[in-house]
Structure formats: C-alpha cells, structure tokens
Design a protein around this motif. Sequence first.
Motif, PDB file in Angstrom:
ATOM      1  N   TYR A 122       0.746  -1.141   0.095  1.00 62.38           N
ATOM      2  CA  TYR A 122      -0.142  -0.041   0.022  1.00 62.38           C
ATOM      3  C   TYR A 122       0.962   1.156   0.033  1.00 62.38           C
ATOM      4  CZ  TYR A 122      -2.926   3.711   1.798  1.00 62.38           C
ATOM      5  OH  TYR A 122      -3.941   5.014   1.804  1.00 62.38           O
ATOM      6  N   VAL A 123       1.775   1.187   1.025  1.00 62.66           N
ATOM      7  CA  VAL A 123       2.794   2.507   0.802  1.00 62.66           C
ATOM      8  C   VAL A 123       3.422   2.725  -0.539  1.00 62.66           C
ATOM      9  CG1 VAL A 123       4.649   3.342   2.181  1.00 62.66           C
ATOM     10  CG2 VAL A 123       3.112   2.132   3.365  1.00 62.66           C
ATOM     11  N   LEU A 124       3.861   1.369  -0.856  1.00 67.21           N
ATOM     12  CA  LEU A 124       4.571   1.521  -2.323  1.00 67.21           C
ATOM     13  C   LEU A 124       3.824   2.142  -3.103  1.00 67.21           C
ATOM     14  CD1 LEU A 124       6.879  -1.733  -2.375  1.00 67.21           C
ATOM     15  CD2 LEU A 124       7.606   0.398  -2.203  1.00 67.21           C
ATOM     16  N   ARG A 125       2.369   1.760  -3.573  1.00 61.51           N
ATOM     17  CA  ARG A 125       1.688   2.089  -4.591  1.00 61.51           C
ATOM     18  C   ARG A 125       1.531   3.649  -4.480  1.00 61.51           C
ATOM     19  NH1 ARG A 125      -1.197  -2.791  -3.400  1.00 61.51           N
ATOM     20  NH2 ARG A 125      -2.582  -1.807  -2.056  1.00 61.51           N
ATOM     21  N   GLY A 180       6.708  -4.786  20.807  1.00 58.24           N
ATOM     22  CA  GLY A 180       5.460  -4.066  21.374  1.00 58.24           C
ATOM     23  C   GLY A 180       5.340  -2.914  21.437  1.00 58.24           C
ATOM     24  N   LYS A 181       5.888  -1.991  20.766  1.00 57.95           N
ATOM     25  CA  LYS A 181       5.623  -0.600  20.656  1.00 57.95           C
ATOM     26  C   LYS A 181       4.800  -0.072  20.030  1.00 57.95           C
ATOM     27  CE  LYS A 181      10.818   0.301  21.945  1.00 57.95           C
ATOM     28  NZ  LYS A 181      12.012   1.079  21.116  1.00 57.95           N
ATOM     29  N   ALA A 182       4.158   1.128  19.979  1.00 53.47           N
ATOM     30  CA  ALA A 182       3.109   1.871  19.150  1.00 53.47           C
ATOM     31  C   ALA A 182       3.377   1.607  17.776  1.00 53.47           C
ATOM     32  CB  ALA A 182       3.121   3.371  19.527  1.00 53.47           C
ATOM     33  N   CYS A 183       2.199   1.271  17.115  1.00 52.71           N
ATOM     34  CA  CYS A 183       2.445   1.154  15.735  1.00 52.71           C
ATOM     35  C   CYS A 183       1.819   2.335  14.724  1.00 52.71           C
ATOM     36  CB  CYS A 183       1.245  -0.109  15.350  1.00 52.71           C
ATOM     37  SG  CYS A 183       1.877  -1.749  16.318  1.00 52.71           S
ATOM     38  N   PHE A 184       2.313   2.372  13.598  1.00 53.82           N
ATOM     39  CA  PHE A 184       1.972   3.516  12.708  1.00 53.82           C
ATOM     40  C   PHE A 184       1.113   2.874  11.600  1.00 53.82           C
ATOM     41  CE2 PHE A 184       5.798   6.360  13.258  1.00 53.82           C
ATOM     42  CZ  PHE A 184       5.179   6.864  14.541  1.00 53.82           C
ATOM     43  N   ALA A 185       0.073   3.529  11.174  1.00 50.98           N
ATOM     44  CA  ALA A 185      -0.897   3.169  10.143  1.00 50.98           C
ATOM     45  C   ALA A 185       0.176   3.415   8.793  1.00 50.98           C
ATOM     46  CB  ALA A 185      -2.032   4.207  10.208  1.00 50.98           C
ATOM     47  N   PHE A 190       3.918   6.647   5.505  1.00 52.49           N
ATOM     48  CA  PHE A 190       4.136   7.376   4.162  1.00 52.49           C
ATOM     49  C   PHE A 190       4.632   8.900   4.551  1.00 52.49           C
ATOM     50  CE2 PHE A 190       2.244  10.301   1.183  1.00 52.49           C
ATOM     51  CZ  PHE A 190       2.709   9.972  -0.247  1.00 52.49           C
ATOM     52  N   ASP A 191       3.992   9.549   5.418  1.00 49.43           N
ATOM     53  CA  ASP A 191       4.252  10.734   5.729  1.00 49.43           C
ATOM     54  C   ASP A 191       5.649  10.877   6.278  1.00 49.43           C
ATOM     55  OD1 ASP A 191       1.559  11.582   5.087  1.00 49.43           O
ATOM     56  OD2 ASP A 191       0.832  11.470   6.953  1.00 49.43           O
ATOM     57  N   GLY A 192       6.104   9.997   7.023  1.00 49.48           N
ATOM     58  CA  GLY A 192       7.551  10.201   7.440  1.00 49.48           C
ATOM     59  C   GLY A 192       8.351   9.627   6.617  1.00 49.48           C
ATOM     60  N   LEU A 195       8.605  13.037   4.433  1.00 48.44           N
ATOM     61  CA  LEU A 195       9.510  14.164   5.102  1.00 48.44           C
ATOM     62  C   LEU A 195      10.914  13.914   5.035  1.00 48.44           C
ATOM     63  CD1 LEU A 195       9.667  16.468   7.258  1.00 48.44           C
ATOM     64  CD2 LEU A 195       9.153  15.008   8.961  1.00 48.44           C
ATOM     65  N   ASP A 196      11.424  12.758   5.137  1.00 49.56           N
ATOM     66  CA  ASP A 196      12.981  12.523   5.121  1.00 49.56           C
ATOM     67  C   ASP A 196      13.118  12.533   3.385  1.00 49.56           C
ATOM     68  OD1 ASP A 196      13.367  11.679   7.787  1.00 49.56           O
ATOM     69  OD2 ASP A 196      13.969   9.528   7.304  1.00 49.56           O
ATOM     70  N   VAL A 197      12.651  12.147   2.580  1.00 53.97           N
ATOM     71  CA  VAL A 197      12.898  12.615   1.174  1.00 53.97           C
ATOM     72  C   VAL A 197      13.145  13.950   0.910  1.00 53.97           C
ATOM     73  CG1 VAL A 197      12.081  12.492  -1.114  1.00 53.97           C
ATOM     74  CG2 VAL A 197      11.949  10.455   0.426  1.00 53.97           C
ATOM     75  N   LYS A 198      11.870  14.928   1.341  1.00 52.42           N
ATOM     76  CA  LYS A 198      11.958  16.235   1.190  1.00 52.42           C
ATOM     77  C   LYS A 198      13.077  17.112   1.922  1.00 52.42           C
ATOM     78  CE  LYS A 198       8.162  18.468   1.394  1.00 52.42           C
ATOM     79  NZ  LYS A 198       6.694  18.915   1.946  1.00 52.42           N
ATOM     80  N   THR A 199      13.681  16.296   3.026  1.00 53.67           N
ATOM     81  CA  THR A 199      14.797  16.888   3.834  1.00 53.67           C
ATOM     82  C   THR A 199      16.060  16.646   3.115  1.00 53.67           C
ATOM     83  OG1 THR A 199      13.760  16.741   5.876  1.00 53.67           O
ATOM     84  CG2 THR A 199      15.936  16.877   5.891  1.00 53.67           C
TER      85      THR A 199
END
Length: 222
Positions: A122-125, A180-185, A190-192, A195-199
């Motif tokens: 999904y992220v790749l698409r 067992g840490k918090a999960c990202f949707a 995708f947003d992260g 952000l790294d790419v734009k930086t």
Amino acid sequence: MRLHHVQQNFLAWLENFDFPGFNLQLPDVILWNGTPLHKLKAWHIWDSIRFKMPTVPWSKYVWHKLAITRYAHHQWVLCWDRLPTLQRLASFGITVLQHCFLCVGGTESTAHLFVTCPYSSYVLRCLAEKLNLTFHATTWVDLLNEWGNSADSARNQLALLVLQVFSYHLWRERNARAHGKACFAPSKLFDGIVLDVKTKLSSSKWFLNIACIDDFSYWSSI
C-alpha cells in the motif's frame, strides 16, 4: 638471538643493500605499485589488501548521488537478504513464529515484508503514484530495477532515494511492532518517508541544480 646479533645483521644488510639509482635533477615522487602518486591515501593501502569480489549489479541502486549513508547500509544488507527476518531466523534452527508483524497473515521473508505484504505494498503504491511510476515487482531487487532505470537522471535518483528511505522506515516499523511498541498506520509511515525525502532533497545541491521544479513540485504539496 641477542640484540647485538640483530644489530650486526641489520648493519650487514644495509651495507649489501642494492639501492636503486636516483636522479638529483628530478623531484621525488611517491610510487605505489609502480604508479606515481601525488599523495598516498589510506584507501590505496586498503584497496591493495582487501578481498575483492565482482561488483553486484544492484550496487548502483544502493550507492547513488542522493544516498543517505545510514539508510544505504541498511539497504545493502537488505539486498544481500541478510536482515534477520523471522523466516531467516527459522532457517538457523531458531524456533519462532514466522507470521509477518505488519499484516500477520503472511510469512515474514524479505520479499513479503518489503514488497508483497499488504501494508508495505500500500505504501509503495502511494509512493509510485507520487513518482508517476508503476509497481509490479515481487522482490526487492526487481523493484530496484523497475524504479532505478528511468531515462531521466533526476527522477531516477529520486526514485532510488524514495526506496532507500522506505526500506529503512519499514524495517524500523517492523522492529517497533516486534518489541511491542506503538504502531504506525500505512499513511503515517508514508508521511515520515516523504518528510525524510524532502529533507534530503532540500540539502542536495546536485538535485536542486539538475531537477526541474515543475516536475517535482508535488513533493512540496504533500
């Protein structure tokens, strides 16, 4: 052998040493393996003693103009299929459940985790849509070949950077879930990535000089 014997042998060696001829009219130069060098660098020595193997065809997709060193090293390990996925750990005889931490439904292999998993695909698409690229690969190296052979140099390097950042963020998300840490949707991941790419792009003089702003304006609008 006593020390004075060593000294005597050394002096005898100096007396009989066949020194090469020299010309006082010419400046001194450094020779390395018979080749004159203006400056001898550490990599000359390392290159002469290291074990060499043929260059793998996908190395250009890992070490490129926009590569981020930490992310590139991770991708290098990924391309060699050496990441400790659950399937790889099981192949060593370690008793583990092999269910993918991202989708739970598949076996966590390199190909599944980074390409065919519903979460990662999904992220790749979404990334492919932003890059105006297609996404049909089923293995990571095939995906590098698919996105890394654009005729447009800037778009080609951008696609490789996106894949590099994606693989790093996805592995970090996988590890967070494994511990067992918090999960990202997928949308948050995708947003992260964006952000790294734009930086990285904002700090790359090469990309800013070669890229047409109109062609890549969608990155600033995300």
